[in-house]
Enzyme design. Structure first.
Site, PDB file in Angstrom:
ATOM      1  N   ASP A 160      -4.011  -4.838   1.079  1.00 21.70           N
ATOM      2  CA  ASP A 160      -4.257  -4.255   2.397  1.00 21.70           C
ATOM      3  C   ASP A 160      -5.650  -4.693   2.819  1.00 21.70           C
ATOM      4  O   ASP A 160      -6.642  -4.192   2.297  1.00 21.70           O
ATOM      5  CB  ASP A 160      -4.155  -2.727   2.298  1.00 21.70           C
ATOM      6  CG  ASP A 160      -4.506  -2.034   3.613  1.00 21.70           C
ATOM      7  OD1 ASP A 160      -4.837  -2.727   4.598  1.00 21.70           O
ATOM      8  OD2 ASP A 160      -4.463  -0.783   3.633  1.00 21.70           O
ATOM      9  N   ASN A 219       0.874  -1.173   0.000  1.00 21.99           N
ATOM     10  CA  ASN A 219       0.000   0.000   0.000  1.00 21.99           C
ATOM     11  C   ASN A 219       0.909   1.219   0.000  1.00 21.99           C
ATOM     12  O   ASN A 219       1.607   1.473   0.989  1.00 21.99           O
ATOM     13  CB  ASN A 219      -0.928  -0.006   1.224  1.00 21.99           C
ATOM     14  CG  ASN A 219      -1.855   1.214   1.241  1.00 21.99           C
ATOM     15  OD1 ASN A 219      -1.465   2.303   0.831  1.00 21.99           O
ATOM     16  ND2 ASN A 219      -3.074   1.037   1.728  1.00 21.99           N
ATOM     17  N   ASN A 275      -6.867  -4.494   5.916  1.00 20.06           N
ATOM     18  CA  ASN A 275      -7.381  -3.675   7.025  1.00 20.06           C
ATOM     19  C   ASN A 275      -8.011  -4.542   8.126  1.00 20.06           C
ATOM     20  O   ASN A 275      -9.009  -4.155   8.745  1.00 20.06           O
ATOM     21  CB  ASN A 275      -8.364  -2.622   6.512  1.00 20.06           C
ATOM     22  CG  ASN A 275      -7.660  -1.340   6.088  1.00 20.06           C
ATOM     23  OD1 ASN A 275      -6.805  -0.811   6.804  1.00 20.06           O
ATOM     24  ND2 ASN A 275      -8.003  -0.832   4.906  1.00 20.06           N
ATOM     25  N   ASP A 293       2.975   4.775   4.780  1.00 22.56           N
ATOM     26  CA  ASP A 293       2.760   4.280   6.147  1.00 22.56           C
ATOM     27  C   ASP A 293       2.692   2.740   6.188  1.00 22.56           C
ATOM     28  O   ASP A 293       2.606   2.166   7.273  1.00 22.56           O
ATOM     29  CB  ASP A 293       1.538   4.934   6.814  1.00 22.56           C
ATOM     30  CG  ASP A 293       0.328   5.071   5.908  1.00 22.56           C
ATOM     31  OD1 ASP A 293       0.374   4.592   4.761  1.00 22.56           O
ATOM     32  OD2 ASP A 293      -0.672   5.655   6.358  1.00 22.56           O
ATOM     33  N   HIS A 294       2.763   2.108   5.023  1.00 25.08           N
ATOM     34  CA  HIS A 294       2.840   0.647   4.940  1.00 25.08           C
ATOM     35  C   HIS A 294       4.211   0.236   4.394  1.00 25.08           C
ATOM     36  O   HIS A 294       4.788   0.948   3.559  1.00 25.08           O
ATOM     37  CB  HIS A 294       1.785   0.081   3.982  1.00 25.08           C
ATOM     38  CG  HIS A 294       0.369   0.322   4.403  1.00 25.08           C
ATOM     39  ND1 HIS A 294      -0.454  -0.691   4.829  1.00 25.08           N
ATOM     40  CD2 HIS A 294      -0.373   1.455   4.435  1.00 25.08           C
ATOM     41  CE1 HIS A 294      -1.656  -0.201   5.113  1.00 25.08           C
ATOM     42  NE2 HIS A 294      -1.633   1.106   4.887  1.00 25.08           N
ATOM     43  N   ASP A 354      -1.433  -6.290   5.954  1.00 22.10           N
ATOM     44  CA  ASP A 354      -1.155  -6.494   4.521  1.00 22.10           C
ATOM     45  C   ASP A 354      -0.716  -7.938   4.310  1.00 22.10           C
ATOM     46  O   ASP A 354       0.256  -8.394   4.907  1.00 22.10           O
ATOM     47  CB  ASP A 354      -0.051  -5.535   4.066  1.00 22.10           C
ATOM     48  CG  ASP A 354      -0.437  -4.081   4.266  1.00 22.10           C
ATOM     49  OD1 ASP A 354      -1.085  -3.519   3.372  1.00 22.10           O
ATOM     50  OD2 ASP A 354      -0.106  -3.524   5.344  1.00 22.10           O
ATOM     51  N   GLU A 391      -3.905   1.870  -2.970  1.00 19.77           N
ATOM     52  CA  GLU A 391      -4.007   3.309  -2.709  1.00 19.77           C
ATOM     53  C   GLU A 391      -3.099   4.118  -3.644  1.00 19.77           C
ATOM     54  O   GLU A 391      -2.336   4.967  -3.202  1.00 19.77           O
ATOM     55  CB  GLU A 391      -3.734   3.646  -1.237  1.00 19.77           C
ATOM     56  CG  GLU A 391      -4.925   3.361  -0.335  1.00 19.77           C
ATOM     57  CD  GLU A 391      -4.926   4.223   0.928  1.00 19.77           C
ATOM     58  OE1 GLU A 391      -5.480   5.339   0.864  1.00 19.77           O
ATOM     59  OE2 GLU A 391      -4.391   3.792   1.958  1.00 19.77           O
TER      60      GLU A 391
END
Length: 270
Positions: free
Chosen positions: A161, A21, A163, A261-262, A232, A48
């Site tokens: 991802d 991501n 989540n 941030d991943h 992930d 994303e």
DNA sequence: ATGGTCGTTGCACGA
């Protein structure tokens, strides 16, 4: 281990599949290019991308030896697949009889004989938010798509991802996350339902301990404080998972200038 | 997690 460290060592490599991501491919393109030049995986699924198809920088990846497919919408969502081992039979979105999904969150392609999906599962926001209901419905629609269109005995990987933290090992503080999305029982049950169809979390096959994460919030210095989540996954059918020899998270990609941030999750298959 | 940032775009919201 820095990204300059060879991994895997060499020779036996047949296929490496990555999911990452990138939190805006426009903002992340320098980091993604750098990472690909150092790691050169055969297949990488991005989430994303946050851009329209017309803005997708296919030529950058083509110059690096990748074929590409992108399913984007604009400022939010967007998923891509890059492959050095062929990329055919692309399906963008659901391609079923269900209701229109305005969000660009799933993309399929066949790469090197493996059916690959790049998936960006809805966040859910909060347990009492309509987006949480959308998240559970989205996961059920994915399961139905697998049931109707795919064969669990084939080589297939749903990468992305999700989540969702499958269990408390995947949460930096299970106590702090009680009552939140990502850890609720319906979300975890939805993930188990995908496993019941025939998918396996390849990273977890090779690493049983807790404290191994793929995402760290930008806020509060979470990365340096070790406050992460493992959300992930490369979810592979048994015949593919049985070919996996190792999996890792490249935490170094979360460091430095303008990181996502991943971090990328990498699985190697013989 | 009280919030703490970063991405989109615009003066707010999503993650």
């Amino acid at each position: 281990m820095g990204p300059q460290t060879p991994w895997p060592i060499d020779s036996a490599t047949v296929l490496r599949i990555v999911t990452w991501n990138v939190n805006s491919l426009k903002a992340r393109l320098p980091r993604v290019e750098q990472w690909l030049s150092e790691n050169g995986p055969e297949v990488i699924c991005l989430q994303e991308t946050k851009m329209k198809d017309a803005a997708f920088p296919a030529e950058v990846f083509t110059a690096m030896g990748y074929e590409t497919a992108h399913h984007g919408q604009g400022q939010w969502n967007g998923v891509a697949i890059l492959s050095k081992v062929g990329l055919t039979d692309v399906v963008a979105g659901w391609d079923d009889d269900g209701p229109e999904d305005a969000d660009a969150r799933i993309l399929w392609a066949t790469c090197g004989g493996v059916r690959v999906a790049s998936a960006y599962v809805p966040n859910g926001r909060a347990l009492d938010d309509p987006h949480y209901t959308y998240k559970l419905g989205w996961l059920e629609r994915l399961r139905q798509t697998l049931l109707r269109r795919e064969d669990p005995s084939s080589e297939l990987a749903v990468c992305g991802d999700f989540n969702i933290c499958p269990d408390d090992r995947d949460v930096w503080s299970p106590e702090a996350w009680v009552g939140n999305t990502h850890v609720s029982e319906p979300e975890r049950e939805a993930l188990r339902s995908l496993e019941a169809w025939g998918l396996e979390d390849v990273y977890r096959r090779h690493h049983k301990e807790g404290g191994l994460y793929s995402f760290w919030d930008y806020r509060g210095g979470d990365f340096h404080q070790g406050r992460g989540l493992r959300i992930d996954f490369i979810m592979a059918t048994a015949s593919l998972a049985d070919r996996s020899v190792d999996a890792r998270v490249d935490r170094d990609a979360r460091k430095g200038e303008k990181p996502s941030d991943h971090a990328p999750v990498i699985a190697q298959f013989d």
